[in-house]
Design an enzyme around this catalytic site. Structure first.
Site, PDB file in Angstrom:
ATOM      1  N   ASP A   1     -29.397 -55.375  12.064  1.00 19.17           N
ATOM      2  CA  ASP A   1     -30.262 -56.017  11.059  1.00 19.17           C
ATOM      3  C   ASP A   1     -31.700 -56.056  11.564  1.00 19.17           C
ATOM      4  O   ASP A   1     -32.575 -56.580  10.883  1.00 19.17           O
ATOM      5  CB  ASP A   1     -29.806 -57.467  10.822  1.00 19.17           C
ATOM      6  CG  ASP A   1     -30.009 -58.293  12.064  1.00 19.17           C
ATOM      7  OD1 ASP A   1     -29.513 -57.875  13.140  1.00 19.17           O
ATOM      8  OD2 ASP A   1     -30.698 -59.327  12.002  1.00 19.17           O
TER       9      ASP A   1
ATOM     10  N   ASP B   1     -18.889 -55.149  31.512  1.00 24.92           N
ATOM     11  CA  ASP B   1     -20.229 -54.741  31.086  1.00 24.92           C
ATOM     12  C   ASP B   1     -20.161 -53.272  30.624  1.00 24.92           C
ATOM     13  O   ASP B   1     -19.736 -52.394  31.400  1.00 24.92           O
ATOM     14  CB  ASP B   1     -21.164 -54.902  32.286  1.00 24.92           C
ATOM     15  CG  ASP B   1     -22.555 -54.409  31.995  1.00 24.92           C
ATOM     16  OD1 ASP B   1     -23.138 -54.839  30.987  1.00 24.92           O
ATOM     17  OD2 ASP B   1     -23.053 -53.572  32.774  1.00 24.92           O
TER      18      ASP B   1
ATOM     19  N   ASP C   1     -27.006 -56.810  20.642  1.00 26.25           N
ATOM     20  CA  ASP C   1     -28.007 -57.876  20.858  1.00 26.25           C
ATOM     21  C   ASP C   1     -29.409 -57.281  20.814  1.00 26.25           C
ATOM     22  O   ASP C   1     -29.716 -56.374  21.585  1.00 26.25           O
ATOM     23  CB  ASP C   1     -27.776 -58.546  22.207  1.00 26.25           C
ATOM     24  CG  ASP C   1     -26.485 -59.354  22.225  1.00 26.25           C
ATOM     25  OD1 ASP C   1     -26.108 -59.909  21.173  1.00 26.25           O
ATOM     26  OD2 ASP C   1     -25.850 -59.432  23.301  1.00 26.25           O
TER      27      ASP C   1
HETATM   28  C1  LIG Z   1     -24.682 -59.756  18.286  1.00 29.84           C
HETATM   29  S1  LIG Z   1     -23.033 -59.658  18.852  1.00 29.84           S
HETATM   30  C2  LIG Z   1     -22.241 -58.576  17.683  1.00 29.84           C
HETATM   31  C3  LIG Z   1     -20.743 -58.679  17.719  1.00 29.84           C
HETATM   32  C4  LIG Z   1     -20.006 -57.755  16.726  1.00 29.84           C
HETATM   33  N1  LIG Z   1     -20.293 -56.359  16.987  1.00 29.84           N
HETATM   34  C5  LIG Z   1     -20.391 -58.104  15.307  1.00 29.84           C
HETATM   35  O1  LIG Z   1     -21.122 -57.318  14.678  1.00 29.84           O
HETATM   36  O2  LIG Z   1     -19.941 -59.148  14.833  1.00 29.84           O
HETATM   37  C6  LIG Z   1     -23.204 -58.602  20.272  1.00 29.84           C
HETATM   38  C7  LIG Z   1     -21.941 -58.593  21.126  1.00 29.84           C
HETATM   39  O3  LIG Z   1     -22.098 -57.650  22.175  1.00 29.84           O
HETATM   40  C8  LIG Z   1     -21.612 -58.219  23.379  1.00 29.84           C
HETATM   41  N2  LIG Z   1     -22.337 -57.555  24.494  1.00 29.84           N
HETATM   42  C9  LIG Z   1     -23.655 -57.647  24.746  1.00 29.84           C
HETATM   43  N3  LIG Z   1     -23.985 -56.909  25.820  1.00 29.84           N
HETATM   44  C10 LIG Z   1     -22.820 -56.340  26.249  1.00 29.84           C
HETATM   45  C11 LIG Z   1     -22.503 -55.472  27.331  1.00 29.84           C
HETATM   46  N4  LIG Z   1     -23.438 -55.054  28.189  1.00 29.84           N
HETATM   47  N5  LIG Z   1     -21.222 -55.084  27.487  1.00 29.84           N
HETATM   48  C12 LIG Z   1     -20.263 -55.517  26.613  1.00 29.84           C
HETATM   49  N6  LIG Z   1     -20.504 -56.344  25.575  1.00 29.84           N
HETATM   50  C13 LIG Z   1     -21.766 -56.755  25.393  1.00 29.84           C
HETATM   51  C14 LIG Z   1     -21.956 -59.696  23.252  1.00 29.84           C
HETATM   52  O4  LIG Z   1     -21.182 -60.501  24.107  1.00 29.84           O
HETATM   53  C15 LIG Z   1     -21.653 -59.943  21.782  1.00 29.84           C
HETATM   54  O5  LIG Z   1     -20.309 -60.294  21.564  1.00 29.84           O
END
Ligand SMILES: C[S@@+](CC[C@H](N)C(=O)[O-])C[C@H]1O[C@@H](n2cnc3c(N)ncnc32)[C@H](O)[C@@H]1O
Length: 212
Positions: free
Chosen positions: A148, A89, A112
């Site tokens: 976005d 995390d 996210d």
């Molecule tokens: C919407 S995706 C975007 C992935 C990549 N950056 C892209 O643009 O293709 C968001 C990513 O952040 C990761 N993520 C979300 N919260 C996180 C956290 N607290 N720590 C690490 N990774 C996290 C999710 O698992 C996901 O793979």
């Protein structure tokens, strides 16, 4: 048929092996500027950027096991020596394991957005996490952001310009967001999400700031 994903011990950093603040020179086996990508997904950005900038040490943080495993396999197959990835995390990793003044650049692309109001407290960008980013950055280090989601982008800008940093007490200054070295023509950063959204012709908002 689904491909069997290989684990590469030289690529993956294990949370359970960490004990206190990490030593990036030991982890990468060499000194050098450190860039961290938060939420690496399938690692398209990490791969291309690390290839384009071989002098930089890249660390990806990814919480989801399936993306993390996919990323480890891809980085290992590409044979890149300047990339590591950890499944953890991000806020916990920053607060407990990243030393102060140690990171030259944070890349946070398509975090996210948690669009439902009741879920917005789960967003990565809040003042506690931003203060951690600031603590970890070297002087004049940068944070690069792309999304976005117009509402989330507004919230991030507000946080950067009036909450954590303000005209009266500037801790960050806005700088131009230049396309990433590893991105293709017409892309800002070259992540999987950006590629998907460009195809859908969605607007993409970018922001870069430098620690004052
Ligand atoms: C919407 S995706 C975007 C992935 C990549 N950056 C892209 O643009 O293709 C968001 C990513 O952040 C990761 N993520 C979300 N919260 C996180 C956290 N607290 N720590 C690490 N990774 C996290 C999710 O698992 C996901 O793979």
């Amino acid at each position: 048929m689904a491909r069997i994903l290989k684990d590469y011990l030289s690529v993956s950093l294990r949370g359970e092996d960490l004990d206190g603040k990490i030593d990036f020179v030991r982890i990468f086996g060499r000194p050098g500027p450190v860039h961290i990508e938060i939420g690496s997904g399938k690692a398209a950005f990490l791969l291309n950027q690390a290839k384009a900038m071989p002098h930089v040490n890249f660390l990806g943080i990814e919480r989801a096991a399936k993306f993390y495993r996919y990323a480890v396999d891809r980085i290992g197959r590409w044979g890149l020596k300047n990339v590591r990835i950890i499944r953890i995390d991000a806020p916990h990793f920053l607060a407990d394991f990243v030393p102060a003044d140690s990171v030259e650049c944070f890349h946070i692309y398509f975090p996210d957005p948690w669009p439902k109001k009741r879920h917005q407290k789960r967003r990565f960008f809040n003042s506690a996490n931003l203060n951690q980013l600031l603590r970890c950055l070297v002087p004049a280090g940068t944070i690069r952001i792309a999304t976005d989601h117009a509402g989330y982008f507004e919230q991030i800008q507000h946080l950067l310009t009036t909450e954590v940093s303000s005209p009266a007490c500037p801790l960050l200054e806005r700088i131009d967001f230049s396309p990433a070295a590893g991105a293709d023509q017409g892309e800002w950063v070259g992540t999987n999400f950006e590629r998907k959204y460009l195809k859908d012709q969605r607007p993409i908002y970018t922001l870069a700031v430098r620690k004052v």
